[in-house]
Design a protein around this motif. Structure first.
Motif, mmCIF file in Angstrom:
data_model
loop_
_atom_site.group_PDB
_atom_site.id
_atom_site.type_symbol
_atom_site.label_atom_id
_atom_site.label_comp_id
_atom_site.label_asym_id
_atom_site.label_seq_id
_atom_site.Cartn_x
_atom_site.Cartn_y
_atom_site.Cartn_z
ATOM 1 N N ILE A 1 1.004 -1.198 0.019
ATOM 2 C CA ILE A 1 0.059 -0.009 0.016
ATOM 3 C C ILE A 1 1.014 1.250 -0.151
ATOM 4 N N ALA A 2 2.054 1.261 0.757
ATOM 5 C CA ALA A 2 2.837 2.168 0.867
ATOM 6 C C ALA A 2 3.579 2.370 -0.445
ATOM 7 N N LEU A 3 4.040 1.254 -0.985
ATOM 8 C CA LEU A 3 4.774 1.573 -2.282
ATOM 9 C C LEU A 3 3.708 2.012 -3.609
ATOM 10 N N LEU A 4 2.654 1.560 -3.356
ATOM 11 C CA LEU A 4 1.681 2.275 -4.676
ATOM 12 C C LEU A 4 1.826 3.750 -4.477
ATOM 13 N N ASP A 5 1.583 4.479 -3.057
ATOM 14 C CA ASP A 5 1.425 5.913 -3.154
ATOM 15 C C ASP A 5 2.938 6.296 -3.286
ATOM 16 N N ALA A 6 4.114 5.786 -2.901
ATOM 17 C CA ALA A 6 5.388 6.196 -3.121
ATOM 18 C C ALA A 6 5.552 6.278 -4.811
ATOM 19 N N LYS A 7 5.118 5.402 -5.503
ATOM 20 C CA LYS A 7 5.364 5.401 -7.029
ATOM 21 C C LYS A 7 4.745 6.875 -7.401
ATOM 22 N N LYS A 8 3.540 7.211 -7.147
ATOM 23 C CA LYS A 8 2.934 8.324 -7.466
ATOM 24 C C LYS A 8 3.886 9.677 -7.015
ATOM 25 N N GLY A 9 4.627 9.621 -5.922
ATOM 26 C CA GLY A 9 5.274 10.572 -5.517
ATOM 27 C C GLY A 9 6.716 10.593 -6.689
ATOM 28 N N ILE A 10 7.090 9.488 -6.792
ATOM 29 C CA ILE A 10 8.275 9.542 -8.010
ATOM 30 C C ILE A 10 7.846 9.984 -9.367
ATOM 31 N N GLU A 11 6.516 9.507 -9.893
ATOM 32 C CA GLU A 11 5.908 9.893 -10.939
ATOM 33 C C GLU A 11 5.796 11.685 -11.002
ATOM 34 N N MET A 12 5.420 12.002 -9.873
ATOM 35 C CA MET A 12 5.122 13.350 -9.790
ATOM 36 C C MET A 12 6.469 14.327 -10.121
ATOM 37 N N PHE A 13 7.499 13.866 -9.474
ATOM 38 C CA PHE A 13 8.708 14.483 -9.501
ATOM 39 C C PHE A 13 9.252 14.352 -10.884
ATOM 40 N N ARG A 14 9.027 13.057 -11.619
ATOM 41 C CA ARG A 14 9.741 12.948 -12.923
ATOM 42 C C ARG A 14 8.783 13.645 -13.950
ATOM 43 N N LYS A 15 7.670 14.195 -13.668
ATOM 44 C CA LYS A 15 6.798 14.780 -14.576
ATOM 45 C C LYS A 15 7.287 16.340 -14.676
ATOM 46 N N VAL A 16 7.781 16.641 -13.435
ATOM 47 C CA VAL A 16 8.269 18.167 -13.528
ATOM 48 C C VAL A 16 9.947 18.016 -13.438
ATOM 49 N N ASN A 17 10.402 17.017 -13.930
ATOM 50 C CA ASN A 17 11.787 16.869 -14.229
ATOM 51 C C ASN A 17 12.807 17.118 -12.956
ATOM 52 N N VAL A 18 12.276 16.868 -11.722
ATOM 53 C CA VAL A 18 13.198 17.066 -10.533
ATOM 54 C C VAL A 18 13.782 15.674 -10.292
ATOM 55 N N PRO A 19 14.990 15.549 -10.307
ATOM 56 C CA PRO A 19 15.771 14.218 -10.066
ATOM 57 C C PRO A 19 15.310 13.729 -8.707
ATOM 58 N N VAL A 20 14.924 12.238 -8.750
ATOM 59 C CA VAL A 20 14.777 11.775 -7.545
ATOM 60 C C VAL A 20 16.333 10.962 -7.422
ATOM 61 N N LEU A 21 16.590 11.193 -6.124
ATOM 62 C CA LEU A 21 17.974 11.057 -5.782
ATOM 63 C C LEU A 21 17.824 9.566 -5.015
ATOM 64 N N GLY A 22 16.919 8.853 -4.634
ATOM 65 C CA GLY A 22 16.501 7.671 -4.144
ATOM 66 C C GLY A 22 15.509 7.431 -3.314
ATOM 67 N N VAL A 23 15.667 6.302 -2.711
ATOM 68 C CA VAL A 23 14.479 5.872 -1.874
ATOM 69 C C VAL A 23 15.029 5.467 -0.684
ATOM 70 N N VAL A 24 14.178 5.892 0.564
ATOM 71 C CA VAL A 24 14.583 5.552 1.842
ATOM 72 C C VAL A 24 13.555 4.681 2.256
ATOM 73 N N GLU A 25 13.889 3.424 2.737
ATOM 74 C CA GLU A 25 12.956 2.325 3.184
ATOM 75 C C GLU A 25 13.040 2.336 4.788
ATOM 76 N N ASN A 26 11.726 2.896 5.293
ATOM 77 C CA ASN A 26 11.750 2.903 6.691
ATOM 78 C C ASN A 26 11.060 1.767 7.366
ATOM 79 N N MET A 27 11.097 1.561 8.456
ATOM 80 C CA MET A 27 10.377 0.560 9.354
ATOM 81 C C MET A 27 10.575 -0.796 8.637
ATOM 82 N N ALA A 28 11.753 -0.954 7.961
ATOM 83 C CA ALA A 28 12.024 -2.226 7.348
ATOM 84 C C ALA A 28 12.090 -3.405 8.205
#
Length: 362
Positions: free
Chosen positions: A245-272
């Motif tokens: 469920i969290a990953l589905l929403d995280a994908k939307k965040g990545i897509e949003m930044f990509r659409k405005v050409n902001v580099p995604v520097l990486g993913v932090v996995e919390n509570m692993a």
């Protein structure tokens, strides 16, 4: 006999890799100078584009070992420093005064520990040698004042409208939480929230920051669009937990930044993972490997995974984030490693660097 030269020293340094980027120091143009004395003494000056206090000794040793193999070298010294240059933003907005780079820390959904991650990453960057600020952009639910232990403080006003950031643990902070009481609800519509964010950002007198981390509210709504369109953001980090469920929403965040050409520097996995304090059993409560899967799917990097620990929550509630409360602990080291990698990824991210204008008396 081959004479000792700058070229032979640089050839040896081609095999010395930067620990975070994996590229050679020469390919990164990180060799700021090579000095050779008549007696065979060599001094190498390394200038990185990200703060690396924890790696300084390791890099210096690697350089000295490599250069000592060059014929004619009698002794080697090395010093490592860093200079964080501003990167151009995707929307070509004018940089904020006294702020080199703006990094948005975002998540698609709430409750994944984004604010905790932002606070600790800011402190980790500061511990590594950077000048850092945090803007709490969660207008409805600001939490950074509490997390930094300065919830009762109010910013000083300069010139009737500008605000001095609050400094805590060496980090500059501003938040709507400094301007209202804990009991005051922000019953605002989207345009008012976006306007408040822009004012917080532009009217704060930030002081010579290498990085300004923006603690974003969850979602991809008004504040996120305001940030992408109006603020000179130079990079972003996505925080998620491993469950689907969290990953589905995280994908939307990545897509949003990509659409405005902001580099995604990486993913932090919390509570692993969670390790039982009573028996030591380790369990993946929210699933396993989710952060790595989403990073691979979007051709970005898993910056690191963090545990689900009672101590982290207690430290944040007490206003002493983990990097400050337990600086020698494993979790603090994880935050520092993530912060270094994030900053190094920004250094080598594609994009045009903003020219640095130097003035002299001539």
């Amino acid at each position: 006999m081959v004479s000792l030269s700058r070229e032979s020293v640089l050839a040896a340094l081609e095999y010395v890799k930067d620990p975070c980027t994996g590229r050679s120091l020469t390919a990164l143009n990180a060799i700021a100078g090579v000095e050779i004395s008549n007696n065979g003494a060599v001094a190498v000056h390394v200038m990185l584009g990200y703060p690396a206090r924890s790696l300084k000794g390791h890099i210096e040793e690697s350089v000295c070992v490599a250069v000592s193999t060059v014929e004619g070298v009698q002794s080697v010294t090395c010093d490592v420093g860093w200079l964080i240059q501003p990167k151009a933003s995707a929307n070509q907005k004018e940089p904020l005064p006294q702020v080199a780079n703006i990094v948005a820390v975002a998540s698609g959904k709430g409750g994944v520990g984004k604010s905790t991650t932002t606070a600790n990453l800011a402190l980790a960057l500061a511990a590594e040698g950077a000048r850092v600020g945090v803007l709490d952009a969660d207008i409805y639910g600001p939490s950074q004042p509490q997390m930094f232990g300065v919830g009762k403080v109010r910013p000083q006003i300069r010139g009737q409208k500008h605000m001095e950031p609050i400094e805590a643990h060496g980090v500059q902070i501003n938040s709507m939480g400094f301007l209202v009481t804990e009991q005051t609800p922000m019953i605002w519509r989207g345009p008012m929230v976006s306007g408040a964010l822009q004012q917080l950002l532009s009217l704060t007198l930030w002081h010579d920051l290498d990085y300004l981390l923006i603690d974003m509210p969850p979602g991809t709504g008004d504040i996120q669009l305001t940030l992408a369109q109006s603020v000179p953001v130079t990079g972003s980090v996505i925080v998620t937990t491993p469950q689907d469920i969290a990953l589905l929403d995280a994908k939307k965040g990545i897509e949003m930044f990509r659409k405005v050409n902001v580099p995604v520097l990486g993913v932090v996995e919390n509570m692993a993972t969670h390790v039982c304090s009573a028996c030591g059993h380790e369990e993946h409560i929210f699933g396993e490997g989710g952060g790595e899967r989403i990073a691979r799917e979007y051709q970005t990097q898993l910056l690191g995974s963090l545990p689900l620990e009672l101590a982290i929550r207690e430290q944040m509630d007490a206003g002493k984030p983990t990097v400050i409360a337990d600086p020698e602990g494993d979790v603090a080291e994880s935050y520092r490693r993530i912060a270094r990698q994030m900053a190094a990824n920004l250094w080598v991210a594609e994009g045009v660097q903003v020219p640095v204008i130097e003035m002299d008396d001539d």
